[in-house]
Structure formats: structure tokens, C-alpha cells
Design an enzyme around this catalytic site. Sequence first.
Site, PDB file in Angstrom:
ATOM      1  N   ARG A  24       0.839  -1.208   0.000  1.00 17.61           N
ATOM      2  CA  ARG A  24       0.000   0.000   0.000  1.00 17.61           C
ATOM      3  C   ARG A  24       0.876   1.262   0.000  1.00 17.61           C
ATOM      4  O   ARG A  24       0.938   1.984  -0.989  1.00 17.61           O
ATOM      5  CB  ARG A  24      -0.929  -0.026   1.226  1.00 17.61           C
ATOM      6  CG  ARG A  24      -2.073   0.961   1.178  1.00 17.61           C
ATOM      7  CD  ARG A  24      -1.668   2.387   1.505  1.00 17.61           C
ATOM      8  NE  ARG A  24      -1.025   2.531   2.817  1.00 17.61           N
ATOM      9  CZ  ARG A  24      -0.434   3.652   3.223  1.00 17.61           C
ATOM     10  NH1 ARG A  24      -0.355   4.714   2.430  1.00 17.61           N
ATOM     11  NH2 ARG A  24       0.140   3.719   4.409  1.00 17.61           N
ATOM     12  N   ASP A  25       1.608   1.487   1.066  1.00 20.13           N
ATOM     13  CA  ASP A  25       2.369   2.734   1.161  1.00 20.13           C
ATOM     14  C   ASP A  25       3.443   2.783   0.079  1.00 20.13           C
ATOM     15  O   ASP A  25       3.751   3.843  -0.462  1.00 20.13           O
ATOM     16  CB  ASP A  25       3.016   2.842   2.548  1.00 20.13           C
ATOM     17  CG  ASP A  25       3.331   4.270   2.948  1.00 20.13           C
ATOM     18  OD1 ASP A  25       3.472   5.120   2.045  1.00 20.13           O
ATOM     19  OD2 ASP A  25       3.448   4.544   4.147  1.00 20.13           O
ATOM     20  N   HIS A 216       5.542   4.450  12.492  1.00 23.38           N
ATOM     21  CA  HIS A 216       5.507   4.325  11.019  1.00 23.38           C
ATOM     22  C   HIS A 216       6.529   5.354  10.508  1.00 23.38           C
ATOM     23  O   HIS A 216       6.214   6.535  10.353  1.00 23.38           O
ATOM     24  CB  HIS A 216       4.080   4.633  10.556  1.00 23.38           C
ATOM     25  CG  HIS A 216       3.873   4.695   9.084  1.00 23.38           C
ATOM     26  ND1 HIS A 216       3.130   3.760   8.385  1.00 23.38           N
ATOM     27  CD2 HIS A 216       4.251   5.597   8.143  1.00 23.38           C
ATOM     28  CE1 HIS A 216       3.075   4.080   7.100  1.00 23.38           C
ATOM     29  NE2 HIS A 216       3.755   5.213   6.930  1.00 23.38           N
ATOM     30  N   CYS A 249       5.273   9.295  -0.445  1.00 16.03           N
ATOM     31  CA  CYS A 249       3.891   9.701  -0.220  1.00 16.03           C
ATOM     32  C   CYS A 249       3.521  10.619  -1.366  1.00 16.03           C
ATOM     33  O   CYS A 249       4.255  11.555  -1.668  1.00 16.03           O
ATOM     34  CB  CYS A 249       3.737  10.410   1.122  1.00 16.03           C
ATOM     35  SG  CYS A 249       2.044  11.006   1.372  1.00 16.03           S
ATOM     36  N   ASN A 258       9.123   3.868   3.411  1.00 17.42           N
ATOM     37  CA  ASN A 258       9.255   3.505   4.830  1.00 17.42           C
ATOM     38  C   ASN A 258      10.601   2.854   5.038  1.00 17.42           C
ATOM     39  O   ASN A 258      11.212   2.357   4.093  1.00 17.42           O
ATOM     40  CB  ASN A 258       8.174   2.489   5.211  1.00 17.42           C
ATOM     41  CG  ASN A 258       6.809   3.101   5.193  1.00 17.42           C
ATOM     42  OD1 ASN A 258       6.185   3.208   4.160  1.00 17.42           O
ATOM     43  ND2 ASN A 258       6.351   3.535   6.343  1.00 17.42           N
TER      44      ASN A 258
HETATM   45  P1  HMG Z   1     -12.725  14.820  -2.345  1.00 16.44           P
HETATM   46  O1  HMG Z   1     -12.380  15.076  -3.766  1.00 16.44           O
HETATM   47  O2  HMG Z   1     -12.716  15.980  -1.429  1.00 16.44           O
HETATM   48  O3  HMG Z   1     -14.096  14.070  -2.094  1.00 16.44           O
HETATM   49  O4  HMG Z   1     -11.758  13.702  -1.795  1.00 16.44           O
HETATM   50  P2  HMG Z   1     -15.388  13.879  -2.837  1.00 16.44           P
HETATM   51  O5  HMG Z   1     -16.257  13.218  -1.819  1.00 16.44           O
HETATM   52  O6  HMG Z   1     -15.828  15.177  -3.457  1.00 16.44           O
HETATM   53  O7  HMG Z   1     -15.052  12.810  -4.004  1.00 16.44           O
HETATM   54  C1  HMG Z   1     -14.395  13.134  -5.207  1.00 16.44           C
HETATM   55  C2  HMG Z   1     -14.567  11.974  -6.177  1.00 16.44           C
HETATM   56  O8  HMG Z   1     -13.943  10.798  -5.650  1.00 16.44           O
HETATM   57  C3  HMG Z   1     -16.015  11.609  -6.377  1.00 16.44           C
HETATM   58  O9  HMG Z   1     -16.104  11.081  -7.699  1.00 16.44           O
HETATM   59  C4  HMG Z   1     -16.230  10.494  -5.389  1.00 16.44           C
HETATM   60  O10 HMG Z   1     -17.271   9.625  -5.765  1.00 16.44           O
HETATM   61  C5  HMG Z   1     -14.905   9.766  -5.421  1.00 16.44           C
HETATM   62  P3  HMG Z   1     -16.913  11.898  -8.842  1.00 16.44           P
HETATM   63  O11 HMG Z   1     -18.266  12.101  -8.272  1.00 16.44           O
HETATM   64  O12 HMG Z   1     -16.158  13.182  -9.031  1.00 16.44           O
HETATM   65  O13 HMG Z   1     -16.860  10.968 -10.026  1.00 16.44           O
HETATM   66  N1  HMG Z   1     -14.595   9.129  -4.156  1.00 16.44           N
HETATM   67  C6  HMG Z   1     -14.225   7.848  -4.050  1.00 16.44           C
HETATM   68  N2  HMG Z   1     -14.069   6.883  -4.962  1.00 16.44           N
HETATM   69  C7  HMG Z   1     -13.675   5.663  -4.512  1.00 16.44           C
HETATM   70  N3  HMG Z   1     -13.406   5.422  -3.202  1.00 16.44           N
HETATM   71  C8  HMG Z   1     -13.553   6.374  -2.261  1.00 16.44           C
HETATM   72  C9  HMG Z   1     -13.969   7.646  -2.688  1.00 16.44           C
HETATM   73  N4  HMG Z   1     -14.191   8.795  -2.030  1.00 16.44           N
HETATM   74  C10 HMG Z   1     -14.583   9.689  -2.940  1.00 16.44           C
HETATM   75  N5  HMG Z   1     -13.288   6.107  -1.002  1.00 16.44           N
HETATM   76  C11 HMG Z   1     -10.942  12.031  -0.305  1.00 16.44           C
HETATM   77  C12 HMG Z   1     -11.683  13.347  -0.432  1.00 16.44           C
HETATM   78  C13 HMG Z   1     -10.606  11.827   1.158  1.00 16.44           C
HETATM   79  C14 HMG Z   1     -11.866  10.926  -0.798  1.00 16.44           C
HETATM   80  C15 HMG Z   1      -9.672  12.099  -1.181  1.00 16.44           C
HETATM   81  O14 HMG Z   1      -8.940  13.227  -0.816  1.00 16.44           O
HETATM   82  C16 HMG Z   1      -8.824  10.867  -1.046  1.00 16.44           C
HETATM   83  O15 HMG Z   1      -9.190   9.779  -1.478  1.00 16.44           O
HETATM   84  N6  HMG Z   1      -7.637  11.019  -0.425  1.00 16.44           N
HETATM   85  C17 HMG Z   1      -6.745   9.902  -0.167  1.00 16.44           C
HETATM   86  C18 HMG Z   1      -5.336  10.343  -0.331  1.00 16.44           C
HETATM   87  C19 HMG Z   1      -4.425   9.172  -0.089  1.00 16.44           C
HETATM   88  O16 HMG Z   1      -4.767   8.019  -0.295  1.00 16.44           O
HETATM   89  N7  HMG Z   1      -3.185   9.492   0.339  1.00 16.44           N
HETATM   90  C20 HMG Z   1      -2.194   8.510   0.555  1.00 16.44           C
HETATM   91  C21 HMG Z   1      -2.473   7.631   1.732  1.00 16.44           C
HETATM   92  S1  HMG Z   1      -2.161   8.419   3.296  1.00 16.44           S
HETATM   93  C22 HMG Z   1      -0.482   8.095   3.537  1.00 16.44           C
HETATM   94  O17 HMG Z   1       0.203   7.596   2.685  1.00 16.44           O
HETATM   95  C23 HMG Z   1       0.066   8.411   4.875  1.00 16.44           C
HETATM   96  C24 HMG Z   1       0.357   7.162   5.726  1.00 16.44           C
HETATM   97  O18 HMG Z   1       1.240   6.278   5.068  1.00 16.44           O
HETATM   98  C25 HMG Z   1       1.000   7.604   7.036  1.00 16.44           C
HETATM   99  C26 HMG Z   1       2.204   8.515   6.764  1.00 16.44           C
HETATM  100  O19 HMG Z   1       3.239   8.060   6.311  1.00 16.44           O
HETATM  101  O20 HMG Z   1       2.017   9.726   7.016  1.00 16.44           O
HETATM  102  C27 HMG Z   1      -0.935   6.434   6.072  1.00 16.44           C
HETATM  103 MG    MG Z   2       3.417   6.372   5.060  1.00 19.25          MG
END
Ligand code: HMG
Ligand code: MG
Length: 310
Positions: A24-25, A216, A249, A258
Site C-alpha cells: 500500500r504505502d 511508522h 507519499c 518507509n
Molecule cells: P474529495 O475530492 O474531497 O471528495 O476527496 P469527494 O467526496 O468530493 O469525491 C471526489 C470523487 O472521488 C467523487 O467522484 C467520489 O465519488 C470519489 P466523482 O463524483 O467526481 O466521479 N470518491 C471515491 N471513490 C472511490 N473510493 C472512495 C472515494 N471517495 C470519494 N473512497 C478524499 C476526499 C478523502 C476521498 C480524497 O482526498 C482521497 O481519497 N484522499 C486519499 C489520499 C491518499 O490516499 N493518500 C495517501 C495515503 S495516506 C499516507 O500515505 C500516509 C500514511 O502512510 C501515514 C504517513 O506516512 O504519514 C498512512
Molecule cells: Mg506512510
Amino acid sequence: MFDGHIALYRSLPKRVKIIEVGPRDGLQSEAGNVPTTTKVDLVNRLARAGFANVESASFVSPKWVPQMADGLAVMRGIERIPGTIYSALTPNMRGYENAREANVDEIVIFSSASEAFAQRNVNGSIAESIERFVPVAKAAKDAGLRLRGGISCCFGCPYQGEVPLSAVQDVVARLADLGCDEIDLADTIGVGTAGQVAFVVENVARQFPLDRLAGHFHDTYGQGLSNILAAMQIGMHIFHSSVAGLGGCPYAKGATGNVATEDILYLMAGLGIETGIDLDAVVQAGDFISQALGKNNAARAGRALLARAH
Ligand code: HMG
Ligand code: MG
């Protein structure tokens, strides 16, 4: 080799849990398309290597992170090893429902200790992200699933710089209120150093059981292993790592993967700390994914052990 008279060894845990987050990450940051079959193969190799928990997919918006769009196919394609927890990120109810369809064992909600990072990563404030998690957490608990909460930028933020301890503690309190079984303190951009890690872990452990706190650490500044050692001296014994040091990221420019799983396992073996994981199998998995992606293997121990085998 070490007889327990050295203070360092006396203070360390006897066993640690390592959560493999590479599928995933790691793969979420790949520039090219990674075939679903490669992801399935990687998850299977890692689960067979003995990890109790493999973070295998993300059910986030495919517009935001297209690399993770095939989460359902990955989860359907893998062999489910009994006892292994297959976890996935879910930012909202839509993600939760997809994760349920994929029969995920552990739901991971994720926020940030930095407002600036939350805006970039989840397009909302910290408070808004928590609001989205309220129904997710309730549904996960009602379904009897494990719930994990990740907090980005606990040791520094690419946009706002320093992150105060109070900001970390505030998000820990909110995730604890949602019923998280485990909370991950993430160093998203790998800027933290050992003293800071010890300080943050010790203080957060006053509000949430250390037994259920995880580290993490991204390895951008080469501090991952020393941060883990510092956290273990405080008593932390759950860590995340990424096979072959994969990743970064998408919302933190320049951040590397990581800390590499092979490197952590080598450290633990040297310290006589049990992990239940087969280092050789992980080294092979790291070689497999590095070759599949056509990249250098970022695990130092992985590279060294592969060179020795040839
Ligand atoms: P948004 O654009 O504000 O939300 O996103 P929305 O509700 O307006 O949705 C936009 C579009 O996405 C819509 O589609 C939704 O249906 C669709 P449209 O109507 O335009 O065709 N949608 C989805 N589709 C599938 N699955 C879903 C989903 N949600 C909405 N779950 C949102 C807000 C939070 C959804 C967006 O910003 C997002 O998905 N962000 C995720 C970012 C991400 O994955 N980042 C990386 C992971 S975090 C990380 O790596 C950190 C970690 O490792 C720890 C660290 O190291 O710090 C964990
Ligand atoms: Mg991470």
C-alpha cells in the site's frame, strides 16, 4: 552473544510486531502502472513470509491515487492465509463499503497532526477528516472488525514545518475516542530524529496504551532504524515497514519509502528480538518487487544478503 548486562538490551522488548505496508504505502507512489497480478504476488509472498498484518490496498478516491484503484481485484486475487490480517486504508464511508466488499480484516482511517498536510492529503481539515471517520469507525466496530488510526506528520510536515506535540496528542485523543485498536504515529517525510521520537512516544503513551501504539517511519533522512531503536527503548513494539524500502507519499514531495523491512528484520535478529518473520523470504520478495518495478532495491540488508547468496 549479549548477556543482558548491557542496559540497552535489558530495556528492549522481547518480541515486536511488524506490519508490512509495502503493497500500500510503497506501491501507491509508483509512477508507472503496477499490474494487479504483481500486487497479488507481492502480498502473497509477504503473507507467506509470516507477517501478522499486511497492508494490502487502499480504498481511496482513484482520482487522488490512481495507483490504488484496483484494490478490490487485489483483495479478491490473493490467497488468504488464516491468521493473517489484511488491512486497507479507507478515508470515508465509500471507501469503507468497498473495503467490506473486498473482505478486508482491518480498517485503517488516517488523519494528520498538521492541518496543512490534511488539506493536501484528504482535501479537508483534520476535524473534517475525523467527521468522515465517525460512521466508518462505528460501522467497523459494529461489524467486529479491527480499526487502526494513522496520524501523518507527527514529527514534521512538508508544508508547515514543525508540528507541536499538542497537535499529535489532540489527534491521538480523537482517534482513541473513535475506538481505534491501534494508533500509528507516522513520520511521513522521515525528518524525525531519535530524541524527538523518544519524546513524542513517551508523551503520547501517557494518553494511549503504548501496547497499541505503532511507529511508522519513512527513511528519507536515514533515521528510520535509529528512530525505531529509540522508540523500542521507551517500550514501543509495533512498527511498520516496507519491503525493499518501497514508496514515498504522493502528497509529500521528496519523501522516500518507509524504513525497509529487510533492514528492520536484520536489526531485530541481531538484537535477538522475535518477529515471527522469515528474513530470507522477505529478501526474496524485495528482489521480486524491485525487479518487477525495474528499480534499485532500497533495502540495504536486502541488497547485502542477495549479494552474499550469489
Ligand atoms: P474529495 O475530492 O474531497 O471528495 O476527496 P469527494 O467526496 O468530493 O469525491 C471526489 C470523487 O472521488 C467523487 O467522484 C467520489 O465519488 C470519489 P466523482 O463524483 O467526481 O466521479 N470518491 C471515491 N471513490 C472511490 N473510493 C472512495 C472515494 N471517495 C470519494 N473512497 C478524499 C476526499 C478523502 C476521498 C480524497 O482526498 C482521497 O481519497 N484522499 C486519499 C489520499 C491518499 O490516499 N493518500 C495517501 C495515503 S495516506 C499516507 O500515505 C500516509 C500514511 O502512510 C501515514 C504517513 O506516512 O504519514 C498512512
Ligand atoms: Mg506512510
